[in-house]
Design a protein around this motif. Sequence first.
Motif, PDB file in Angstrom:
ATOM      1  N   ILE A  82      10.935   1.548  -0.296  1.00 10.10           N
ATOM      2  CA  ILE A  82      11.251   2.890  -0.745  1.00 10.10           C
ATOM      3  C   ILE A  82      10.907   2.948  -2.233  1.00 10.10           C
ATOM      4  O   ILE A  82      11.488   2.270  -3.058  1.00 10.10           O
ATOM      5  CB  ILE A  82      12.713   3.247  -0.391  1.00 10.10           C
ATOM      6  N   ASP A  83       9.845   3.714  -2.532  1.00 10.94           N
ATOM      7  CA  ASP A  83       9.210   3.730  -3.853  1.00 10.94           C
ATOM      8  C   ASP A  83       9.944   4.681  -4.803  1.00 10.94           C
ATOM      9  O   ASP A  83      10.621   5.608  -4.360  1.00 10.94           O
ATOM     10  CB  ASP A  83       7.755   4.188  -3.689  1.00 10.94           C
ATOM     11  N   ASP A  84       9.787   4.449  -6.089  1.00 13.79           N
ATOM     12  CA  ASP A  84      10.361   5.330  -7.125  1.00 13.79           C
ATOM     13  C   ASP A  84      11.850   5.553  -6.902  1.00 13.79           C
ATOM     14  O   ASP A  84      12.367   6.652  -7.143  1.00 13.79           O
ATOM     15  CB  ASP A  84       9.653   6.702  -7.119  1.00 13.79           C
ATOM     16  N   MET A 131       0.843  -1.193   0.000  1.00 15.56           N
ATOM     17  CA  MET A 131       0.000   0.000   0.000  1.00 15.56           C
ATOM     18  C   MET A 131       0.883   1.249   0.000  1.00 15.56           C
ATOM     19  O   MET A 131       1.942   1.275   0.627  1.00 15.56           O
ATOM     20  CB  MET A 131      -0.927  -0.011   1.214  1.00 15.56           C
ATOM     21  N   ASN A 132       0.432   2.258  -0.733  1.00 13.88           N
ATOM     22  CA  ASN A 132       1.219   3.490  -0.838  1.00 13.88           C
ATOM     23  C   ASN A 132       0.933   4.417   0.325  1.00 13.88           C
ATOM     24  O   ASN A 132      -0.218   4.674   0.671  1.00 13.88           O
ATOM     25  CB  ASN A 132       0.906   4.193  -2.160  1.00 13.88           C
ATOM     26  N   LEU A 133       1.998   4.916   0.892  1.00 15.81           N
ATOM     27  CA  LEU A 133       1.880   5.793   2.051  1.00 15.81           C
ATOM     28  C   LEU A 133       2.518   7.138   1.725  1.00 15.81           C
ATOM     29  O   LEU A 133       3.703   7.199   1.389  1.00 15.81           O
ATOM     30  CB  LEU A 133       2.595   5.133   3.239  1.00 15.81           C
ATOM     31  N   LEU A 141       4.483  -1.266   3.191  1.00 19.52           N
ATOM     32  CA  LEU A 141       4.137   0.143   3.029  1.00 19.52           C
ATOM     33  C   LEU A 141       5.160   0.789   2.099  1.00 19.52           C
ATOM     34  O   LEU A 141       6.362   0.792   2.391  1.00 19.52           O
ATOM     35  CB  LEU A 141       4.119   0.834   4.398  1.00 19.52           C
ATOM     36  N   GLU A 142       4.674   1.309   0.979  1.00 20.06           N
ATOM     37  CA  GLU A 142       5.566   1.928  -0.007  1.00 20.06           C
ATOM     38  C   GLU A 142       5.578   3.436   0.206  1.00 20.06           C
ATOM     39  O   GLU A 142       4.546   4.091   0.176  1.00 20.06           O
ATOM     40  CB  GLU A 142       5.098   1.609  -1.427  1.00 20.06           C
ATOM     41  N   ILE A 143       6.762   3.946   0.428  1.00 19.66           N
ATOM     42  CA  ILE A 143       6.898   5.381   0.699  1.00 19.66           C
ATOM     43  C   ILE A 143       7.820   6.000  -0.345  1.00 19.66           C
ATOM     44  O   ILE A 143       8.906   5.480  -0.604  1.00 19.66           O
ATOM     45  CB  ILE A 143       7.481   5.607   2.111  1.00 19.66           C
TER      46      ILE A 143
HETATM   47 CA    CA Z   1       3.950   2.376  -5.218  1.00 24.46          CA
END
Ligand code: CA
Length: 288
Positions: free
Chosen positions: A187-189, A125-127, A157-159
Motif C-alpha cells: 500500500i503505497d504513499d 511495480m506500481n499499479l 505490486l504497489e497500489i
Molecule cells: Ca511506488
Amino acid sequence: LELIHADPIRSKIEAPTFDSAMRLPESSEILRAMQEHELTFALQPRISASSKVVTGFEVLARWEHPVLGKIAPDYFIQLAEEHGYIGQLTQYIFEQALAWFVEFRKDSNKLIPGLVDLNDLQLSMNLSALLLDDAEFPEYMQQLCERYSVKPASIILEITETSAMTERSVGLEVITRLRLYGFHLSIDDFGTGYSSMLQLVRLPFTEIKIDKSFVMSVGDMSESREVVRSIIDLAHSLEMVAVAEGVEDESAVEFLGRCGCDEYQGFHFGRPMPPAEVLPWLRDYYQH
Ligand code: CA
Ligand code: C2E
Ligand code: CA
Ligand code: CA
C-alpha cells in the motif's frame, strides 16, 4: 504582415505552439511514446534495514519526449489514467521490466560470487488503482509471470489507495486474487490518502510503504516522527512489512532503524537509475 494582422485576443488565449517549453504532451502522444520507445523505466534499490542487503528494485516509468524532454511521471500517469491509456501503459512497462528482470538475474555470476544471489531480488511495480476494476487483471499478471518464468512471489505490486477502493467490491476481489496467486501487495504513499485501518485489515496487503513526505521530515518535525513510528507499529501488528521511501540521509536511517522499520528506499542509498546502471551500482554498493 502576419504579426500585424494577428488578433490580439486570440493570441492571448491560445498557447504559443512555437514555445515548446510551455507545452505539455497530449494524451494521444502516449501511444507514440510507447511505439517509439520514448517510454522507458528507471530502477531504484530497496535496502534491508537489518542486513543492509539490497532486497530489490522499484520500477519507475520515465518519458523522454523528443521535443519537450523529460516529462514528470506524476503528470503522464495521471494523463494516461484520465484518457484510458493506463492499461496499455502498465502492460508496456510491466513487460519491459520483467524482460529486464529475467535477463538481469542471469548476470548473477558477473557479480561478486557468493555475496549476493540475484534470484532473491524482488521487483516492485506500481499499479494504478483503476486497473483493479479489470476483473481479468490477475490472470494477465499470472500469465505474464509464467511467460517470463518469474515467480509471483518475486513481484511486489504497489497500489496507491484511492477513494474508489473503499467503495467498489471489484477492487477487493482483484486484490484478493492477486494475493492468492502469490503476488506481494504494497500500500503505497501510506498516510496521505484514503487509507484507513479498516482497509488494511480487509485487504490482504503484505506491506506498507510510508509516504516520503513523513520520512523526509523526521529530522525537523516531531509530528512526523510520531506518524512514522505509529505506521511502523501498525504494520508490524498486522504482520506486514514496513518500508520507508524518501530516505535521504543518515539521520533518517538511524531514526527509522530505532523504530524497527524493515526496509529503506531513497536517495541516500540510490537514485532511480537506467537498467544498464544497476549491475555496476550493485557491484559498487557491495564493495564499499
Ligand atoms: Ca511506488
Ligand atoms: P511513487 O510510487 O511514490 O514513487 C516514489 C517517487 O519518489 C519516485 O518519483 C522517486 O523517484 C521518488 N523518490 C525516491 N527516493 C526519493 C528520495 O529520497 N527523495 C525524494 N524527494 N524523492 C524520492 P517519480 O519517479 O517521479 O514517480 C512519481 C510517481 O509516479 C510514483 O510515485 C508513482 O505514483 C507514479 N509512477 C511511476 N511509475 C509508474 C508506473 O509505472 N505506473 C504507475 N501506475 N505509476 C507510476
Ligand atoms: Ca510512494
Ligand atoms: Ca505516488
